[in-house]
Design a protein around this motif. Structure first.
Motif, PDB file in Angstrom:
ATOM      1  N   UNK A   1       1.005  -1.454  -0.061  1.00 35.09           N
ATOM      2  CA  UNK A   1      -0.225   0.079   0.010  1.00 35.09           C
ATOM      3  C   UNK A   1       0.898   1.351   0.315  1.00 35.09           C
ATOM      4  N   UNK A   2       1.927   0.696  -1.269  1.00 39.71           N
ATOM      5  CA  UNK A   2       2.450   1.985  -0.898  1.00 39.71           C
ATOM      6  C   UNK A   2       3.438   2.800   0.137  1.00 39.71           C
ATOM      7  N   UNK A   3       3.731   1.866   1.161  1.00 40.02           N
ATOM      8  CA  UNK A   3       4.537   2.097   2.857  1.00 40.02           C
ATOM      9  C   UNK A   3       5.553   0.029   2.286  1.00 40.02           C
ATOM     10  N   UNK A   4       6.672   1.269   2.969  1.00 41.93           N
ATOM     11  CA  UNK A   4       7.371  -0.989   3.436  1.00 41.93           C
ATOM     12  C   UNK A   4       6.639  -0.714   4.756  1.00 41.93           C
ATOM     13  N   UNK A   5       7.036  -2.262   5.219  1.00 47.57           N
ATOM     14  CA  UNK A   5       6.746  -2.537   6.448  1.00 47.57           C
ATOM     15  C   UNK A   5       7.371  -3.832   6.914  1.00 47.57           C
TER      16      UNK A   5
END
Length: 244
Positions: free
Chosen positions: A225-229
């Protein structure tokens, strides 16, 4: 992290503070207590505190106390120790806490000190640059030991949630998506399903042994979703901007 970490317990119930202090006499920690948020913030300013334990409470101006505490000491580990159901806790407070322990349970202090020990050990292990096993790692995921490594600590990772496989509640996939939803303040699952980024069942097998015990110091990273997790074997869900 010093050899003898300092833990601050903040609660408006003096009986709870007295009981936790009694338990702490057998632990290798320096144990501080405060009966209200103002006293807690004063101790955070005056002392080098490594771990904060707090009930769900607000400062005099209405801000969630643990959020203010985390802003005061950015590297602070936070354990939420409250009788309030996890899902009923203010979202900002949930994001600021790395762990949740239910107050009032028969084994409440045993679980509390287990969480303290886990967080302290995790911080200590994070200083070691041991390589994590890479068997069966999904193609779009990477594993490291503990917190983000030294070459990307400046990338502003933040803790947005916690997953406890031993507690009744949502599965790992739901927990990750919900944490990102709350952080982003939007329904991210409508844009990109999590399974396109990582197989949550495989992720759980990486973080836990077949007997159910967590592996030590494992962190799995992936984009969503557009993030690094990142999800750690201690159950922390971390996030940073993918452009960091």
């Amino acid at each position: 992290m010093p050899a003898r970490p300092t833990v601050l317990h903040v609660d408006d119930d003096p009986t709870v503070l007295e009981l936790s202090s009694d338990w702490a006499t057998d632990e290798r920690v320096t144990w501080l207590t405060a009966a209200d948020p103002a006293a807690g913030l004063a101790l955070l300013t005056d002392r080098d505190v490594d771990c904060l334990i707090s009930d769900s409470m607000c400062t005099a101006d209405g801000d969630p106390f643990v959020v203010r505490a985390a802003d005061t000491v950015p590297a602070l580990s936070v354990i939420l120790f409250t009788a309030t159901d996890r899902e009923a806790v203010d979202p900002q407070t949930r994001r600021a806490a790395e762990a949740y322990v239910e107050k009032g349970a028969t084994d409440q202090f045993a679980r509390l000190f287990d969480r303290v020990s886990t967080l302290v050990a995790d911080r200590t292990d994070a200083d070691d640059s041991a390589s994590a096993p890479s068997d069966d790692v999904p193609e779009n995921a990477s594993t490291t030991s503990g917190r983000p490594t030294s070459d990307d600590r400046s990338a502003s990772w933040v803790t947005i949630g916690h997953y406890d496989p031993t507690a009744d509640g949502p599965d790992l996939a739901t927990t990750v998506v919900t944490a990102v939803d709350e952080y982003a303040d939007r329904d991210v699952s409508t844009a990109t399903p999590l399974y396109e980024s990582i197989d949550a069942e495989v992720l759980e097998t990486l973080l836990r042994r077949p007997d159910g015990e967590s592996r030590d110091g494992i962190e799995v990273r992936f984009a969503f979703a557009g993030y690094d997790l990142a999800v750690t074997s201690e159950g922390r869900i971390l996030l940073r901007s993918a452009t960091a």
